[in-house]
Scaffold this active site. Structure first.
Site, PDB file in Angstrom:
ATOM      1  N   HIS A   1      12.023 -45.360 -10.081  1.00 20.64           N
ATOM      2  CA  HIS A   1      12.466 -44.896 -11.062  1.00 20.64           C
ATOM      3  C   HIS A   1      13.359 -46.097 -11.760  1.00 20.64           C
ATOM      4  CE1 HIS A   1      11.153 -40.799 -11.830  1.00 20.64           C
ATOM      5  NE2 HIS A   1      11.536 -40.292 -10.335  1.00 20.64           N
TER       6      HIS A   1
ATOM      7  N   ASP B   1      13.360 -28.260 -16.840  1.00 23.07           N
ATOM      8  CA  ASP B   1      12.964 -28.397 -15.285  1.00 23.07           C
ATOM      9  C   ASP B   1      11.659 -27.646 -14.961  1.00 23.07           C
ATOM     10  OD1 ASP B   1      15.219 -29.513 -15.104  1.00 23.07           O
ATOM     11  OD2 ASP B   1      16.242 -28.467 -13.608  1.00 23.07           O
TER      12      ASP B   1
ATOM     13  N   GLU C   1       7.598 -39.317 -14.220  1.00 18.31           N
ATOM     14  CA  GLU C   1       7.395 -38.990 -12.677  1.00 18.31           C
ATOM     15  C   GLU C   1       6.086 -39.733 -12.421  1.00 18.31           C
ATOM     16  OE1 GLU C   1       9.308 -38.258 -10.605  1.00 18.31           O
ATOM     17  OE2 GLU C   1      11.159 -37.354 -11.945  1.00 18.31           O
TER      18      GLU C   1
ATOM     19  N   TYR D   1       3.532 -35.213 -11.768  1.00 18.19           N
ATOM     20  CA  TYR D   1       3.691 -36.302 -10.610  1.00 18.19           C
ATOM     21  C   TYR D   1       2.233 -36.743 -10.189  1.00 18.19           C
ATOM     22  CZ  TYR D   1       8.694 -35.063  -9.721  1.00 18.19           C
ATOM     23  OH  TYR D   1       9.850 -34.851  -9.986  1.00 18.19           O
TER      24      TYR D   1
ATOM     25  N   GLU E   1      17.479 -40.350  -8.871  1.00 16.02           N
ATOM     26  CA  GLU E   1      17.309 -41.811  -9.272  1.00 16.02           C
ATOM     27  C   GLU E   1      18.471 -41.982 -10.001  1.00 16.02           C
ATOM     28  OE1 GLU E   1      15.316 -39.205 -10.606  1.00 16.02           O
ATOM     29  OE2 GLU E   1      14.627 -39.985 -12.474  1.00 16.02           O
TER      30      GLU E   1
ATOM     31  N   HIS F   1      10.226 -43.944  -4.068  1.00 16.85           N
ATOM     32  CA  HIS F   1      10.034 -43.271  -5.402  1.00 16.85           C
ATOM     33  C   HIS F   1      11.332 -43.207  -6.193  1.00 16.85           C
ATOM     34  CE1 HIS F   1       8.620 -39.812  -7.935  1.00 16.85           C
ATOM     35  NE2 HIS F   1       9.975 -39.544  -8.032  1.00 16.85           N
ATOM     36  N   GLU F   2      12.461 -43.123  -5.671  1.00 18.54           N
ATOM     37  CA  GLU F   2      13.844 -43.021  -6.576  1.00 18.54           C
ATOM     38  C   GLU F   2      13.981 -44.562  -6.923  1.00 18.54           C
ATOM     39  OE1 GLU F   2      14.436 -40.100  -7.406  1.00 18.54           O
ATOM     40  OE2 GLU F   2      13.424 -39.253  -5.710  1.00 18.54           O
TER      41      GLU F   2
ATOM     42  N   GLY G   1      15.105 -33.789  -3.309  1.00 17.10           N
ATOM     43  CA  GLY G   1      14.786 -34.732  -2.286  1.00 17.10           C
ATOM     44  C   GLY G   1      15.655 -35.832  -2.613  1.00 17.10           C
TER      45      GLY G   1
HETATM   46  N1  BES Z   1      13.825 -37.101 -11.034  1.00 16.20           N
HETATM   47  C1  BES Z   1      13.447 -36.335 -10.301  1.00 16.20           C
HETATM   48  C2  BES Z   1      14.060 -34.922  -9.812  1.00 16.20           C
HETATM   49  C3  BES Z   1      14.205 -34.189 -10.855  1.00 16.20           C
HETATM   50  C4  BES Z   1      13.081 -33.836 -11.637  1.00 16.20           C
HETATM   51  C5  BES Z   1      15.174 -33.405 -11.087  1.00 16.20           C
HETATM   52  C6  BES Z   1      13.099 -33.003 -12.636  1.00 16.20           C
HETATM   53  C7  BES Z   1      15.523 -32.560 -12.171  1.00 16.20           C
HETATM   54  C8  BES Z   1      14.480 -32.350 -12.936  1.00 16.20           C
HETATM   55  C9  BES Z   1      13.308 -37.119  -8.817  1.00 16.20           C
HETATM   56  O1  BES Z   1      12.823 -38.355  -8.920  1.00 16.20           O
HETATM   57  C10 BES Z   1      12.203 -36.689  -7.963  1.00 16.20           C
HETATM   58  O2  BES Z   1      10.985 -36.794  -8.279  1.00 16.20           O
HETATM   59  N2  BES Z   1      12.442 -35.981  -6.507  1.00 16.20           N
HETATM   60  C11 BES Z   1      11.448 -35.461  -5.780  1.00 16.20           C
HETATM   61  C12 BES Z   1      11.028 -36.520  -4.607  1.00 16.20           C
HETATM   62  C13 BES Z   1       9.666 -37.252  -4.742  1.00 16.20           C
HETATM   63  C14 BES Z   1       9.435 -38.140  -3.526  1.00 16.20           C
HETATM   64  C15 BES Z   1       8.634 -36.530  -5.467  1.00 16.20           C
HETATM   65  C16 BES Z   1      12.141 -34.265  -5.098  1.00 16.20           C
HETATM   66  O3  BES Z   1      13.231 -34.204  -5.158  1.00 16.20           O
HETATM   67  O4  BES Z   1      11.417 -33.522  -4.353  1.00 16.20           O
HETATM   68 ZN    ZN Z   2      10.953 -38.698  -9.420  1.00 18.11          ZN
END
Ligand code: BES
Ligand code: ZN
Length: 645
Positions: A348, A422, A367, A430, A320, A344-345, A317
């Protein structure tokens, strides 16, 4: 004993194991073991009498990152300079990286992470060749590269190029973009992909500054997680500086036919020209978000805050990347209903980017804090009833996740050794992280909580941190009795402790009434009440249709509310999920389009998983996937490959 002592103590042990295949500097080993002995003795004398001391209680405490093969702890690079050409014809980046090294050091072997890179040569600051060798390849970690330095080596310059296997990179052909005329490329560093486009010490426990010179081609603009251009440069060469130190997973690059539009004096949007206006309108509250974030937890420390809206292949989505959030176009719904992702971003910029998890076992520190902060921003901009809808949807997801995950993956502090970091991306980090902080807020009151968090960011800015350091800080600065609120259970045990805050959303109570009415009397009886519903009410509605909802009922909903044709990706995703369960065929046409176009893993994974449950659906999914896979980033196709095997 404090954590730094632990970090230093554990270092030689880890270094020893990880560098078996490289020359070990014997002096340094003797030095560290002497230090280890000394610190061990000191710690016995200094042992905190306070039985609450988390650090002292955690026998398995490890502050070292287990997902790097580099010696970032022993010889941390200081500054990285990239000189890369973006070659769209061959889909490679090629050029060099130069790492500045500290003068005072105990070893002359620099170990970097690399993965699927073609290394050409390594030179020192005088252009002299340096010897280098690779350790054995590891599917998760890649190929550790050891470079032999001399006492006089102050920097190493590595000539290299990426390969088609470089996992961070996504190369798009014009047809995969909005404008359809130019190719596009972007990187995704988190969690351990930076090593597949830069030979580097790829650990969140390291902080470096960086600069870059990126050569593109005509009509292509390069942007990075750094000070960015706002106009195309006819020289096709773009220079970047990032003077605030960041962990390597936050180095990011995107190149495409891009334009910029300002929102206010320090925020703006990059997108392809075909989408720019729409994106800027959708994200027009960004300036207010930054102001409200600053009012909550202190100054924004990264100068500008911009967002780039990428093509739909982007696997997340949002990401950051400092100063420049990378975002999926699926948040552009036309009514600002999905902008919490930007909150959210942005959040961060404090939790994650300013204060960073030192290891991926501590991912919840990035997170969980960010979700808490995100909802506080949303509350201040759009009201408590709005942010409580988000919290309740999060709570529901969390409970589903807890039912699905094995117990060892349900703790905030994780043990990710041997696993891809990951995999830590679950609602535990979260949402359990969020509810943990909300529980503390309930316990101490908002005024104290906010003062504490503001100070926490200030005290740890531009630093990395592990869970136990945070808990000690919490112990010293906010709480005096851990047991009363089950802190250890929250952090180290699976499931949700009984003192998890209960969220009530008045707006969802109405939705639940509407579901009951719909089941009893059909669509006509709810049409009036749903007129002012937001996306979140609809999401709650669709997700909570009864398990035995049937084809006819979905059909009548679809006829009245046109879900299958929704322009809102979140609504489509939950609607498609219901449609697959009931085999509601009319939705399969737009579902196919969605799966082919959109590469966001959060949507794709549950849809393919649901399809894979039924043999006919699975066959259909495999056919669609043949067309779709090429549109996905590695992060997504790696996940879906496993589902469809
Ligand atoms: N930092 C994360 C994306 C991420 C996490 C990439 C772990 C690789 C490994 C980003 O901030 C995130 O949490 N994105 C979420 C959106 C959010 C509103 C929960 C997403 O991409 O869905
Ligand atoms: Zn995040």
């Amino acid at each position: 004993m404090n954590v730094n002592a632990f970090k230093i103590m554990f270092f030689p042990v880890k270094y020893y194991f990880y560098s078996m295949n490289i020359k070990i500097n014997h002096r340094s080993v003797i030095f560290y073991f002497t230090l280890l002995l000394f610190l061990g003795l000191m710690s016995c004398q200094n042992k905190k009498s306070n039985s609450d001391s988390i650090i002292a209680n955690q026998s398995q405490l490890i502050s070292m990152d287990l997902h790097t093969l580099s010696n970032y702890h022993q010889l941390p690079i200081l500054h990285t300079h990239l000189e890369l050409t973006v070659d769209f014809n061959h889909k490679i980046l090629l050029g060099s990286v130069t790492h500045q090294l500290p003068n005072s050091r105990d070893t002359n072997v620099l170990v970097l992470d690399t993965k699927y890179l073609a290394i050409d040569s390594v030179l020192d600051q005088n252009g002299q060749q340096l010897e280098y060798a690779f350790g054995p390849h590891d599917d998760l970690f890649g190929d550790p590269m050891s470079i032999q330095l001399s006492d006089k080596t102050s920097s190493v310059k590595i000539y290299y190029q990426t390969t088609e296997k470089s996992e961070a990179l996504d190369w798009l052909v014009p047809n995969q973009t909005a404008g359809k005329n130019y190719p596009f490329m972007y990187t995704q560093g988190q969690s351990i992909f930076t090593r597949s486009w830069i030979p580097i010490q790829d650990s969140p426990g390291l902080r470096i500054t960086y600069s870059a010179e990126i050569t593109t081609s005509k009509d292509m603009m390069a942007v990075m997680s750094a000070a960015n251009p706002q106009k195309m440069d006819s020289s096709n060469v773009y220079l970047f500086e990032m003077n605030q130190p960041l962990p390597p997973y936050l180095i990011a690059l995107a190149v495409g036919n891009l334009e910029f539009k300002a929102i206010d004096y320090r925020t703006g949007v990059y997108a392809e020209p075909a989408m720019l206006k729409e994106c800027a309108e959708e994200l027009s509250d960004m300036g207010k978000m930054v102001n409200s974030a600053e009012a909550l937890y202190g100054d924004y420390d990264w100068d500008r805050y911009d967002v780039i809206v990428l093509p739909p292949s982007f696997p997340f989505g949002g990401m950051e990347n400092p100063r420049l959030t990378f975002a999926t176009p699926t948040i552009i719904a036309g009514d600002k209903s999905l902008v919490s992702l930007i909150a959210h971003e942005l959040a961060h910029s404090w939790s994650g980017n300013l204060v960073t998890n030192a290891t991926w076992n501590d991912f919840w520190l990035n997170e969980g804090f960010t979700v808490y902060f995100e909802r506080r921003i949303m509350e201040s901009l759009y009201g408590l009833d709005y942010s409580d809808m988000l919290a309740l949807l999060g709570y529901q997801d969390l409970n589903e996740e807890i039912n699905a995950l094995s117990p060892e993956m349900q703790t905030l502090k994780l043990k990710m050794k041997g696993r891809h970091p990951d995999d830590a991306m679950s609602d535990i980090a979260y949402e359990k992280g969020y509810f943990f902080l909300r529980m503390i807020e309930n316990h101490v009151g908002r005024v104290k909580m906010d003062k504490f968090l503001k100070q926490y960011f200030k005290d740890h800015k531009f630093q990395t941190i592990i869970t136990e350091e945070f808990l000690d800080y919490l112990n010293e600065n906010l709480l005096d009795n851990f047991t009363a609120i089950n802190i250890n259970e929250w952090v180290y045990e699976p499931g949700l402790p009984e003192n998890c805050p209960k969220v009530v959303s008045s707006r969802f109570v109405n939705v639940e009434l509407a579901i009951n009415e719909f089941i009893e009397n059909g669509v006509a009886s709810i049409s009036n009440n749903t007129e002012n519903w937001s996306t979140h009410e609809w999401l709650h509605f669709i997700k909570h249709l009864p398990k035995d909802v049937n084809y006819k009922q979905l059909q009548s909903l679809d006829e009245s509310f046109l879900f299958s044709q929704s322009g809102n990706s979140e609504i489509l995703a939950v609607w498609f999920l219901q449609s697959i369960k009931v085999d509601y065929k009319p939705a399969f046409i737009p579902l196919k389009e969605f799966l082919i176009k959109i590469g966001r893993r959060k949507f794709l994974q549950p849809l393919y998983e649901e399809l894979a449950k039924d043999e006919n659906h699975k066959k259909w999914a495999k056919e669609v996937y043949q067309k779709a896979r090429g549109n996905y980033h590695y992060v997504s196709f790696n996940t879906i490959d496993k589902i469809l095997n």
